[in-house]
Design a protein around this motif. Sequence first.
Motif, PDB file in Angstrom:
ATOM      1  N   UNK A 297       0.909  -1.136  -0.153  1.00 54.34           N
ATOM      2  CA  UNK A 297      -0.129  -0.003   0.033  1.00 54.34           C
ATOM      3  C   UNK A 297       0.935   1.242   0.089  1.00 54.34           C
ATOM      4  N   UNK A 298       0.632   2.334  -0.806  1.00 54.17           N
ATOM      5  CA  UNK A 298       1.364   3.561  -0.811  1.00 54.17           C
ATOM      6  C   UNK A 298       0.528   4.616  -0.209  1.00 54.17           C
ATOM      7  N   UNK A 299       1.242   5.641  -0.223  1.00 57.38           N
ATOM      8  CA  UNK A 299       0.692   6.839   0.836  1.00 57.38           C
ATOM      9  C   UNK A 299      -0.512   7.447   0.258  1.00 57.38           C
ATOM     10  N   UNK A 300      -0.688   7.065  -1.070  1.00 55.60           N
ATOM     11  CA  UNK A 300      -1.976   7.660  -1.489  1.00 55.60           C
ATOM     12  C   UNK A 300      -3.076   6.641  -1.506  1.00 55.60           C
ATOM     13  N   UNK A 301      -3.290   5.482  -0.670  1.00 56.46           N
ATOM     14  CA  UNK A 301      -4.061   4.615  -0.524  1.00 56.46           C
ATOM     15  C   UNK A 301      -4.367   3.677  -1.784  1.00 56.46           C
ATOM     16  N   UNK A 302      -3.252   3.556  -2.518  1.00 55.47           N
ATOM     17  CA  UNK A 302      -3.456   2.452  -3.559  1.00 55.47           C
ATOM     18  C   UNK A 302      -2.803   1.100  -2.822  1.00 55.47           C
ATOM     19  N   UNK A 303      -3.481   0.054  -3.397  1.00 52.99           N
ATOM     20  CA  UNK A 303      -3.094  -1.345  -2.791  1.00 52.99           C
ATOM     21  C   UNK A 303      -3.023  -2.197  -3.981  1.00 52.99           C
ATOM     22  N   UNK A 304      -1.968  -3.110  -3.990  1.00 59.88           N
ATOM     23  CA  UNK A 304      -1.699  -4.175  -5.178  1.00 59.88           C
ATOM     24  C   UNK A 304      -1.644  -5.304  -4.415  1.00 59.88           C
ATOM     25  N   UNK A 305      -2.068  -6.262  -5.196  1.00 63.94           N
ATOM     26  CA  UNK A 305      -1.981  -7.654  -4.906  1.00 63.94           C
ATOM     27  C   UNK A 305      -2.509  -8.544  -5.906  1.00 63.94           C
ATOM     28  N   UNK A 306      -3.558  -9.376  -5.850  1.00 61.22           N
ATOM     29  CA  UNK A 306      -4.278 -10.300  -6.662  1.00 61.22           C
ATOM     30  C   UNK A 306      -5.507 -10.613  -6.345  1.00 61.22           C
ATOM     31  N   UNK A 307      -6.295 -10.895  -7.262  1.00 66.05           N
ATOM     32  CA  UNK A 307      -7.841 -11.091  -7.193  1.00 66.05           C
ATOM     33  C   UNK A 307      -8.275 -12.339  -8.140  1.00 66.05           C
ATOM     34  N   UNK A 309     -10.881 -14.115 -10.395  1.00 65.18           N
ATOM     35  CA  UNK A 309     -12.382 -13.754 -10.940  1.00 65.18           C
ATOM     36  C   UNK A 309     -12.558 -14.835 -11.627  1.00 65.18           C
ATOM     37  N   UNK A 310     -13.655 -15.244 -12.378  1.00 62.37           N
ATOM     38  CA  UNK A 310     -13.822 -16.306 -13.445  1.00 62.37           C
ATOM     39  C   UNK A 310     -13.114 -16.545 -14.255  1.00 62.37           C
ATOM     40  N   UNK A 311     -12.588 -15.212 -14.927  1.00 57.49           N
ATOM     41  CA  UNK A 311     -11.624 -14.895 -16.097  1.00 57.49           C
ATOM     42  C   UNK A 311     -10.134 -15.367 -15.561  1.00 57.49           C
ATOM     43  N   UNK A 312      -9.732 -15.557 -14.313  1.00 54.47           N
ATOM     44  CA  UNK A 312      -8.533 -15.862 -13.851  1.00 54.47           C
ATOM     45  C   UNK A 312      -7.929 -15.272 -12.676  1.00 54.47           C
ATOM     46  N   UNK A 313      -6.995 -15.221 -12.420  1.00 57.13           N
ATOM     47  CA  UNK A 313      -6.185 -14.693 -11.270  1.00 57.13           C
ATOM     48  C   UNK A 313      -5.221 -13.479 -11.842  1.00 57.13           C
ATOM     49  N   UNK A 314      -5.397 -12.458 -11.722  1.00 55.03           N
ATOM     50  CA  UNK A 314      -4.780 -11.315 -12.086  1.00 55.03           C
ATOM     51  C   UNK A 314      -4.065 -10.277 -11.277  1.00 55.03           C
ATOM     52  N   UNK A 315      -3.043  -9.765 -11.370  1.00 54.28           N
ATOM     53  CA  UNK A 315      -2.607  -8.528 -10.505  1.00 54.28           C
ATOM     54  C   UNK A 315      -3.687  -7.575 -10.438  1.00 54.28           C
ATOM     55  N   UNK A 316      -3.926  -7.006  -9.303  1.00 53.64           N
ATOM     56  CA  UNK A 316      -4.978  -5.929  -8.960  1.00 53.64           C
ATOM     57  C   UNK A 316      -4.689  -5.021  -8.318  1.00 53.64           C
ATOM     58  N   UNK A 317      -5.305  -3.906  -8.398  1.00 51.76           N
ATOM     59  CA  UNK A 317      -5.023  -2.568  -7.609  1.00 51.76           C
ATOM     60  C   UNK A 317      -6.299  -2.094  -7.292  1.00 51.76           C
ATOM     61  N   UNK A 318      -6.539  -1.896  -5.714  1.00 55.42           N
ATOM     62  CA  UNK A 318      -7.496  -1.350  -5.249  1.00 55.42           C
ATOM     63  C   UNK A 318      -7.286   0.250  -4.690  1.00 55.42           C
ATOM     64  N   UNK A 319      -7.955   0.905  -5.005  1.00 49.98           N
ATOM     65  CA  UNK A 319      -7.799   2.735  -4.539  1.00 49.98           C
ATOM     66  C   UNK A 319      -8.820   2.797  -3.528  1.00 49.98           C
ATOM     67  N   UNK A 327     -12.765   2.667  -3.361  1.00 51.22           N
ATOM     68  CA  UNK A 327     -13.217   3.604  -4.252  1.00 51.22           C
ATOM     69  C   UNK A 327     -13.175   3.025  -5.676  1.00 51.22           C
ATOM     70  N   UNK A 328     -12.407   2.309  -5.909  1.00 56.31           N
ATOM     71  CA  UNK A 328     -12.083   1.629  -7.508  1.00 56.31           C
ATOM     72  C   UNK A 328     -11.270   0.216  -7.312  1.00 56.31           C
ATOM     73  N   UNK A 329     -11.547  -0.614  -8.215  1.00 52.31           N
ATOM     74  CA  UNK A 329     -10.686  -1.601  -8.279  1.00 52.31           C
ATOM     75  C   UNK A 329     -10.230  -1.895  -9.797  1.00 52.31           C
ATOM     76  N   UNK A 330      -8.938  -2.081 -10.309  1.00 56.82           N
ATOM     77  CA  UNK A 330      -8.387  -2.351 -11.762  1.00 56.82           C
ATOM     78  C   UNK A 330      -7.735  -3.441 -11.636  1.00 56.82           C
TER      79      UNK A 330
END
Length: 373
Positions: A297-307, A309-319, A327-330
């Motif tokens: 997690x960075x100081x702007x509240x962005x978080x990375x990891x993985x999630x 889904x049915x389409x597969x397991x991908x790197x993910x960013x939560x804000x 607030x959002x998921x990428x």
Amino acid sequence: MQRLVLILFAGIGMLGCNDSGPTSPTALSPQYAKGGGGGTVSGITVTSIGPTTGSSAAEEVNDQGLIVLNAGSPSRAFLWTPSQPRGTSGTLQDLGTVGGSASQATAINNSGHVVGSTGIGPFLWTQTGGMQGLGLASGWTSAAPQDINDAGDVAGTGGIGGANQAVVWHVSVDGAGLVQVAGRESLGIPPGWESSAGFAVNNLGQVAGWISTAAGPNHAALWTPSPEGWIIEDLGLLPGDYGSGAYGINDQGQVVGWSRPQQGCIHATLWSTQGGKLVSARALETQGGCSAEAWAVNNQGQIVGRLTLKSGQNATMWSLAPDGSTASIKDLGRLSGTGGSLGVGLSSNVGGVTEVAGFSQGTTQRATLWTVR
């Protein structure tokens, strides 16, 4: 739960004793990628940054876009340096070894100082001073650094008295790139627990990781320095869960990791703390998916990891929103020809751009850089 092994390298301690120095940087060009569903990822550039053959995985990226990664078997630590700050093409530099034929990097700070392990044990590498040992305190039988902050605090785990314990080195680097270790200390284990592990350190010197017993599950934990010693906070579990662990922390005391039930989906988890004490805990949104992990997690509240889904397991960013909700998921996608990915580290958001380091998984792991706009 032990730290996720990004690449199945041979153990450093079992290798030979032939020292090997760093090699000259090698120029690399970006290789662009497709998203999990096969289309180009909107607003995201995905770049392969490891050697062109063999397995590799990136561990962390700093705010200038320098990335530490590990590649090959036996493991070798590398530094990827962009041709221009935060660019997508650059050079790859083998950081060498001391006391053996292998090395493994785990973190880099904004001064470009790299920590990890090699044949001599824990090391700190600088561009002008090279790879230098951090040493062990009296009573430590082994130690492995996991993170370094901008103040020179190195967090990790040491073997002490027959158990693992979270530890910290306090270091400084002079103008010639030489490392001075001002102190080494164990952070302690709270009553009722048997071991601990340090995984991440913020610029306030707070360390996130976990505490555990031989018979029971881990709990995520936070260590906060104070004039009276280390304040240890058991961050606990999400309701109904069985075990948890922390992988990342920012300067606001937001801790990220995982919480899991005995059966079912792992939850990517955010613990909010103040003054070293737990304020709240929540699972990150999954868009209907299952089994998520948060790694940094960075100081702007962005978080990375993985999630997953049915389409597969991908790197993910939560804000995060100001109240700590999602607030959002990428979906960050992955390199073409691979079947999944994981984001392990991320930079600050600079000018609307955040860089993420990790790997894409195909027949082999491939070190990956995501540039997220």
